[in-house]
Design a protein around this motif. Structure first.
Motif, PDB file in Angstrom:
ATOM      1  N   ASP A 262       0.861  -1.181   0.000  1.00 49.72           N
ATOM      2  CA  ASP A 262       0.000   0.000   0.000  1.00 49.72           C
ATOM      3  C   ASP A 262       0.896   1.230   0.000  1.00 49.72           C
ATOM      4  N   ILE A 263       0.320   2.369  -0.382  1.00 49.72           N
ATOM      5  CA  ILE A 263       1.076   3.621  -0.424  1.00 49.72           C
ATOM      6  C   ILE A 263       0.339   4.687   0.365  1.00 49.72           C
ATOM      7  N   GLY A 264       1.084   5.667   0.858  1.00 47.32           N
ATOM      8  CA  GLY A 264       0.500   6.775   1.609  1.00 47.32           C
ATOM      9  C   GLY A 264       1.597   7.600   2.254  1.00 47.32           C
ATOM     10  N   CYS A 310      -2.098  -2.519   4.994  1.00 43.04           N
ATOM     11  CA  CYS A 310      -2.801  -1.369   4.421  1.00 43.04           C
ATOM     12  C   CYS A 310      -2.391  -0.113   5.188  1.00 43.04           C
ATOM     13  N   VAL A 311      -2.534   1.025   4.521  1.00 45.48           N
ATOM     14  CA  VAL A 311      -2.191   2.325   5.116  1.00 45.48           C
ATOM     15  C   VAL A 311      -3.470   3.145   5.193  1.00 45.48           C
ATOM     16  N   GLY A 320      -0.546   8.722   7.552  1.00 48.25           N
ATOM     17  CA  GLY A 320      -1.161   7.413   7.628  1.00 48.25           C
ATOM     18  C   GLY A 320      -0.440   6.497   8.601  1.00 48.25           C
ATOM     19  N   LYS A 321      -1.172   5.520   9.108  1.00 52.20           N
ATOM     20  CA  LYS A 321      -0.583   4.475   9.954  1.00 52.20           C
ATOM     21  C   LYS A 321      -0.667   3.149   9.219  1.00 52.20           C
ATOM     22  N   ILE A 322       0.211   2.233   9.598  1.00 59.24           N
ATOM     23  CA  ILE A 322       0.352   0.952   8.915  1.00 59.24           C
ATOM     24  C   ILE A 322      -0.370  -0.119   9.722  1.00 59.24           C
ATOM     25  N   PHE A 323      -1.330  -0.799   9.092  1.00 62.34           N
ATOM     26  CA  PHE A 323      -2.093  -1.863   9.735  1.00 62.34           C
ATOM     27  C   PHE A 323      -1.722  -3.193   9.078  1.00 62.34           C
ATOM     28  N   TYR A 372      -8.118  -9.326  15.036  1.00 63.67           N
ATOM     29  CA  TYR A 372      -8.942  -9.174  13.842  1.00 63.67           C
ATOM     30  C   TYR A 372      -8.077  -9.179  12.575  1.00 63.67           C
ATOM     31  N   LEU A 373      -8.629  -9.785  11.516  1.00 70.00           N
ATOM     32  CA  LEU A 373      -8.067  -9.614  10.177  1.00 70.00           C
ATOM     33  C   LEU A 373      -8.404  -8.200   9.722  1.00 70.00           C
ATOM     34  N   LEU A 374      -7.406  -7.435   9.271  1.00 71.15           N
ATOM     35  CA  LEU A 374      -7.598  -6.013   8.978  1.00 71.15           C
ATOM     36  C   LEU A 374      -7.385  -5.716   7.502  1.00 71.15           C
ATOM     37  N   ASN A 375      -8.155  -4.764   7.016  1.00 72.87           N
ATOM     38  CA  ASN A 375      -8.012  -4.303   5.643  1.00 72.87           C
ATOM     39  C   ASN A 375      -8.616  -2.907   5.544  1.00 72.87           C
ATOM     40  N   ALA A 376      -8.275  -2.181   4.489  1.00 69.56           N
ATOM     41  CA  ALA A 376      -8.858  -0.870   4.222  1.00 69.56           C
ATOM     42  C   ALA A 376      -9.437  -0.898   2.814  1.00 69.56           C
ATOM     43  N   VAL A 377     -10.728  -0.578   2.674  1.00 63.65           N
ATOM     44  CA  VAL A 377     -11.396  -0.641   1.376  1.00 63.65           C
ATOM     45  C   VAL A 377     -12.136   0.655   1.110  1.00 63.65           C
TER      46      VAL A 377
END
Length: 614
Positions: A262-264, A310-311, A320-323, A372-377
């Motif tokens: 991911d980028i940010g 994800c960021v 941004g923070k990194i998850f 938790y399984l984490l994602n950003a959508v």
């Protein structure tokens, strides 16, 4: 009808003269003068110089060219240019039977690594030692982000004018400049045909003279075909200049298979960073010139396995923070029993996700042991949202319960409420957007068979495509029915579904990967591999999804794609992580590449303005 030449010859015969007694068939020649010429010719042919002259002509071989190593005035990381430029010149000047480029080892021994630029006299002396007819030499100098090339092709005999190249070019312009220089040498020095098609009569005569009717059919080359300079029987498919395409950038080869990317902006400086994970390592990169520079790294424990990254700028503060979704091994009390239907592997994998921030060039732990399984959508008009879901065990589904919207509270990540999604959705396989302009968000979904599906807000299917989308070998174990017969549910972490409006026309585009490998379609998920694919864009019209564009085939497995100003030049790029096609069943032991496509949105004309003009 007899032509002019034949008429003159006939008149000569009528006058009792032989055609040999006439100069060019026009002027009568005195017999005594003719005898004198014959006597002189006999003396020349019988003299001591005649054998040498004939021998020289019979033994004349190809012209010999010595391509010397170019002197480098550049950092050590650009040393590959010396060999690359030399290889290019060698391949483009060599002409079978006519131009021979001397072996590199021979020329290297004669040069003996000069520390400074060669003078013309020194270069000619080396060429004379090598018994070459021509010598090609020069230097390469790095000037900031530009490359300066100075090259000369000189005859060793000193007779004739040298051909020079002196230019400054960007890195991606070096190859066209060298190619043009080689063509200039070929045309001016060796009278070699360039890339233009040869004269029709001469070319057709040569082809007809060498054509075997049992293998070649006359006229198989179309008039639009471009003949390769290597051989008139080769049709050029990809021009030399197209091998370094503008608008496409690729990084150096990276160790390990990149599972997520991911980028940010991580530090608030206005520059975009990139975060990439392999199975046990997280690396923050920044694009510098033509490569990737490592900013910071974080390594997991031996019992960790990174699954996704994800960021997200949770506080909307420009940082941004990194998850990271992480699975951590936990040994069980029972021993491994792989010979039974439900046999245990001797351990289970618990979710132990964590959050990082970039502070002063170093990664700091913000939260850990997140279950938790984490994602950003993309969640429609709300933009990029952090979501989470629990992982099931071996006796139930891989994804357990609802998908939740998540929030960062101090040093923990907590659910804020259900995302209200259909049961077919999990934390990794969907995105939301109003794609048909009905003021309501549709769900773009890739199901367990990798089909692309569009659902309305009620969860009803309104469109489906049966190609293979977003497929990867990034999996983890779910429900186990019978381990002996590989009856194990494998949950796939697909590559992301992007929703964007690249050309700013108000119509959302769905950008995702489409796998073009189909040989393993019916294999179990744990045995599949995806070594070829493409990136494709869709938009909605009145009847369904239509394809806008696609990339050329990508040799390897695309695991993630993102859109942003990765180059820091105020333009958008499509950034892609690719696992090289070596052994995709062992992603952890592979190598990867990051590449990006520049998105030239200004080049597309406005449709409404064009319509008004008409």
């Amino acid at each position: 009808m007899v032509n002019g030449f034949e008429k003159t010859r006939t008149q000569a015969f009528e006058q009792g003269e032989s055609p040999r007694n006439r100069l060019r068939g026009e002027v009568p020649m005195n017999r005594k003068v003719l005898l004198g010429y014959l006597l002189i010719l006999a003396l020349v042919l019988s003299g001591p110089c005649a054998p040498a002259a004939w021998s020289a002509e019979s033994q004349a071989g190809p012209v010999k060219v010595a391509v010397l190593p170019f002197t480098m005035h550049a950092p050590s990381d650009l040393a590959y240019l010396q060999s690359g430029v030399r290889d290019m010149l060698t391949s483009r000047l060599a002409w079978q039977g006519k131009v021979q480029v001397l072996d590199r080892s021979v020329t290297d021994q004669a040069v003996r690594s000069p520390k400074s630029d060669l003078s013309p006299a020194e270069a000619m002396k080396i060429g004379n030692t090598l018994r070459a007819d021509y010598v090609l030499y020069g230097s390469i100098t790095a000037l900031g982000q530009a490359i300066s090339i100075d090259a000369r092709m000189v005859p060793v005999s000193g007779k004739g004018d040298p051909i020079s190249l002196s230019t400054q070019a960007k890195m991606d312009e070096v190859i066209p400049q060298i190619n043009a220089f080689a063509q200039q040498i070929n045309q001016k020095v060796f009278a070699r045909p360039g890339e233009k098609v040869q004269e029709a009569a001469a070319g057709e005569a040569e082809l007809l003279a060498t054509r075997n009717p049992e293998f070649l059919v006359a006229g198989t080359m179309m008039s639009s075909d471009k003949i390769s300079y290597l051989n008139p029987n080769f049709i050029e498919v990809t021009p030399d200049g197209a091998l370094r395409q503008s608008g496409l950038w690729a990084s150096q080869t990276l160790q390990g298979g990149i599972l997520g990317m991911d980028i940010g902006d991580l530090d608030g400086d206005g520059r975009v960073e990139m975060v990439a994970i392999t199975h046990d390592k997280l690396t923050v990169y920044r694009k510098e010139y033509q490569g990737l520079k490592v900013v910071a790294m974080h390594s997991g424990l031996k019992i960790d396995r990174f699954v996704w990254v994800c960021v997200v700028d949770m506080a909307r503060e420009g940082r941004g923070k990194i998850f990271v979704t992480n699975l951590r091994k936990r040994n069980t009390t029972s021993t491994a029993q792989t010979d039974s239907a439900k046999g245990s592997m001797g351990f289970v994998q618990d979710v132990s996700s964590f959050v990082l921030s970039l502070e002063g060039g170093k990664l700091q732990m913000v939260a850990q042991n997140v279950p938790y399984l984490l994602n950003a959508v993309n969640m429609g008009t709300r933009g990029k949202i952090l979501i989470g879901q629990e992982k099931g065990g071996t006796s139930d589904k891989a994804f357990k319960g609802d998908v939740y919207e998540m929030a960062l509270r101090g040093n923990s990540v907590v659910p804020m409420g259900s995302a209200n999604l259909p049961k077919r959705c999990n934390v990794f396989n969907f995105a939301k957007a109003d794609i048909n302009n009905d003021k309501m968000d549709e769900i773009i979904l890739v199901d367990s068979s990798h089909n692309l599906i569009i659902l309305n807000t009620a969860g009803d299917q309104i469109w489906k495509n049966y190609s293979v989308y977003c497929a990867t070998t990034n999996t983890f174990e779910g429900k186990v029915e019978d381990r002996r017969y590989n009856m194990v549910e494998m949950a796939v972490v697909p590559s992301p579904i992007l929703v964007t409006d690249i050309n700013k026309d108000g119509i959302p585009e769905i950008v995702l990967t489409r796998n073009t490998t189909a040989a393993d379609k019916f294999l179990p998920e744990s045995m599949k591999f995806y070594d070829r694919g493409e990136i494709v864009s869709f938009s909605w019209d009145q009847l369904g999804m239509v394809e806008n564009w696609k990339t050329r085939d990508i040799n390897g497995m695309v695991t993630a794609l993102r859109i942003g100003d990765f180059s820091g030049d105020n333009t958008q790029q499509l950034v892609v992580s690719q696992v090289n096609a070596k052994d995709l069943l062992k992603v952890y032991d592979s190598r990867s590449t990051i590449f990006s496509y520049s998105l030239n949105v200004a080049a597309k004309p406005d449709a409404e303005k064009q319509a008004k003009k008409q």
